[in-house]
Design an enzyme around this catalytic site. Structure first.
Site, PDB file in Angstrom:
ATOM      1  N   LYS A 159      -2.162   4.542  -1.907  1.00  0.00           N
ATOM      2  CA  LYS A 159      -2.985   3.446  -1.382  1.00  0.00           C
ATOM      3  C   LYS A 159      -3.728   4.035  -0.183  1.00  0.00           C
ATOM      4  O   LYS A 159      -3.266   3.972   0.963  1.00  0.00           O
ATOM      5  CB  LYS A 159      -2.069   2.277  -1.005  1.00  0.00           C
ATOM      6  CG  LYS A 159      -2.780   0.956  -0.966  1.00  0.00           C
ATOM      7  CD  LYS A 159      -1.805  -0.216  -0.946  1.00  0.00           C
ATOM      8  CE  LYS A 159      -2.463  -1.475  -0.434  1.00  0.00           C
ATOM      9  NZ  LYS A 159      -3.603  -1.953  -1.205  1.00  0.00           N
TER      10      LYS A 159
HETATM   11  N1  PMP Z   1      -4.344  -2.327  -7.439  1.00  0.00           N
HETATM   12  C1  PMP Z   1      -5.003  -2.130  -6.288  1.00  0.00           C
HETATM   13  C2  PMP Z   1      -6.219  -1.273  -6.298  1.00  0.00           C
HETATM   14  C3  PMP Z   1      -4.573  -2.743  -5.101  1.00  0.00           C
HETATM   15  O1  PMP Z   1      -5.228  -2.554  -3.958  1.00  0.00           O
HETATM   16  C4  PMP Z   1      -3.431  -3.563  -5.133  1.00  0.00           C
HETATM   17  C5  PMP Z   1      -2.954  -4.235  -3.870  1.00  0.00           C
HETATM   18  N2  PMP Z   1      -2.046  -3.441  -3.170  1.00  0.00           N
HETATM   19  C6  PMP Z   1      -2.769  -3.734  -6.362  1.00  0.00           C
HETATM   20  C7  PMP Z   1      -3.261  -3.097  -7.492  1.00  0.00           C
HETATM   21  C8  PMP Z   1      -1.536  -4.590  -6.464  1.00  0.00           C
HETATM   22  O2  PMP Z   1      -0.451  -3.974  -5.822  1.00  0.00           O
HETATM   23  P1  PMP Z   1       0.704  -4.823  -5.154  1.00  0.00           P
HETATM   24  O3  PMP Z   1       1.186  -5.789  -6.178  1.00  0.00           O
HETATM   25  O4  PMP Z   1       1.738  -3.814  -4.796  1.00  0.00           O
HETATM   26  O5  PMP Z   1       0.141  -5.496  -3.959  1.00  0.00           O
END
Ligand code: PMP
Length: 305
Positions: A159
């Protein structure tokens, strides 16, 4: 506007919100090599609060840092306790938690070795990311003209701050055209993910989501798969094309910010009946019970405040 809290945890100290500042030559500001997390804390039915899957988020923060060669100068335990401390000092019972790890000022250029690695944790109240109405009635999505990064251009398991330019441009494009959220395809043309969400479709009672190849390993995605398995709903991780999305019976986005948001329309095609379907509603209801502490089976996902 983000609603200000009192304090931000910044490199081990709690500083006033307005004083958590960085130099304009902070390396991450120029080149995007930084990592972050988005975490939510919810009020639970015992009158207290809990952070949802905190350990998994902190693990992903460390993995993201590892991928882009950033060494976080704190242990996982220190970050976990810093998050709890930041929530406590701000008396935030429910809201969003944003840890960020970034390179500070010092050397410039692409090969730097001595810039300090900073860590900040901010928290603030944040309601439904795609709107309360979106959670209940579903949103309208559009496939963006921007592809998700090729897996060897930007690594999707991290991320990483700089990667989000792609998400911002996709989101901007579709919102400007009157839609709520973007669907990004991978570089082979298959559905990848939303600008900040993973994607699920339901067809003939089976839940399907894209494999992890070119998408972030969403913690909500994992929660949904686990919940579906408990509910006896078959789940498969297999890629699908945009027209498979059009003919799905149901569709929803998952993410910490978006939670579980039904999609009622994609590219002006109605999905199913145009209303959140039974599988979506069942999973959504179970998810909301879990985060409120109402489900005995999933107490281990809650880090009590
Ligand atoms: N894909 C992307 C590109 C994101 O930014 C997020 C948000 N973190 C997610 C998927 C979903 O991840 P999560 O459920 O861990 O928040």
């Amino acid at each position: 506007m983000v609603q200000k809290s009192r304090k931000i945890w910044f490199d081990g100290k709690l500083v006033n919100w307005d004083e958590a500042q960085v130099h304009v030559l902070a390396h991450t500001l120029h080149y995007g090599v930084g990592v972050f997390e988005g975490i939510r804390c919810y009020k639970t039915d015992d009158g207290k609060s809990a952070v949802f899957r905190l350990t998994e988020h902190v693990d992903r923060l460390f993995n993201s840092a590892h991928i882009v060669l950033l060494e976080i100068p704190y242990t996982r335990e220190e970050i976990l306790s810093a998050i709890h401390k930041t929530l406590q000092v701000n008396e935030l019972a429910e809201g969003y938690i944003r840890p960020i790890v970034f390179l500070g000022a010092g050397e410039m250029g692409l090969f730097v070795r001595t810039n300090p690695v900073h860590v900040a944790i901010a928290v603030w109240p944040w309601g439904a990311y795609l709107g309360e109405d979106g959670l209940k009635k579903g949103i309208r999505a559009k496939v963006s003209s921007f592809n998700r990064h090729h897996v060897n251009a930007a690594m999707s398991k991290g991320k990483v701050n700089g990667h989000y330019v792609n998400s911002v441009l996709a989101k901007w494009e579709v919102v400007k055209s009157g839609y709520d959220e973007a669907v990004l395809l991978d570089t082979e043309g298959y559905v990848a993910e939303g600008s900040g969400e993973n994607i699920f479709i339901v067809r003939n009672g089976t839940l399907q989501t894209t494999p992890l190849t070119s998408v972030l390993q969403g913690i909500t995605r994992d929660a949904v798969i686990t919940i579906a398995q408990r509910l006896g709903i078959p789940v498969k991780e297999a890629r699908f094309s945009r027209d498979e999305m059009y003919i799905a019976d149901e569709m929803f986005f998952t993410g910490t910010a978006a939670e579980i948001t039904p999609v009622r329309e994609v590219d002006d095609r109605r999905i199913g009946t145009g209303k959140p379907g039974p599988v979506t509603r069942q999973i959504q209801a179970t998810f909301f019970d879990i985060i409120r502490g109402k489900n005995a089976l999933f107490q281990h996902w809650l880090s009590r405040c």
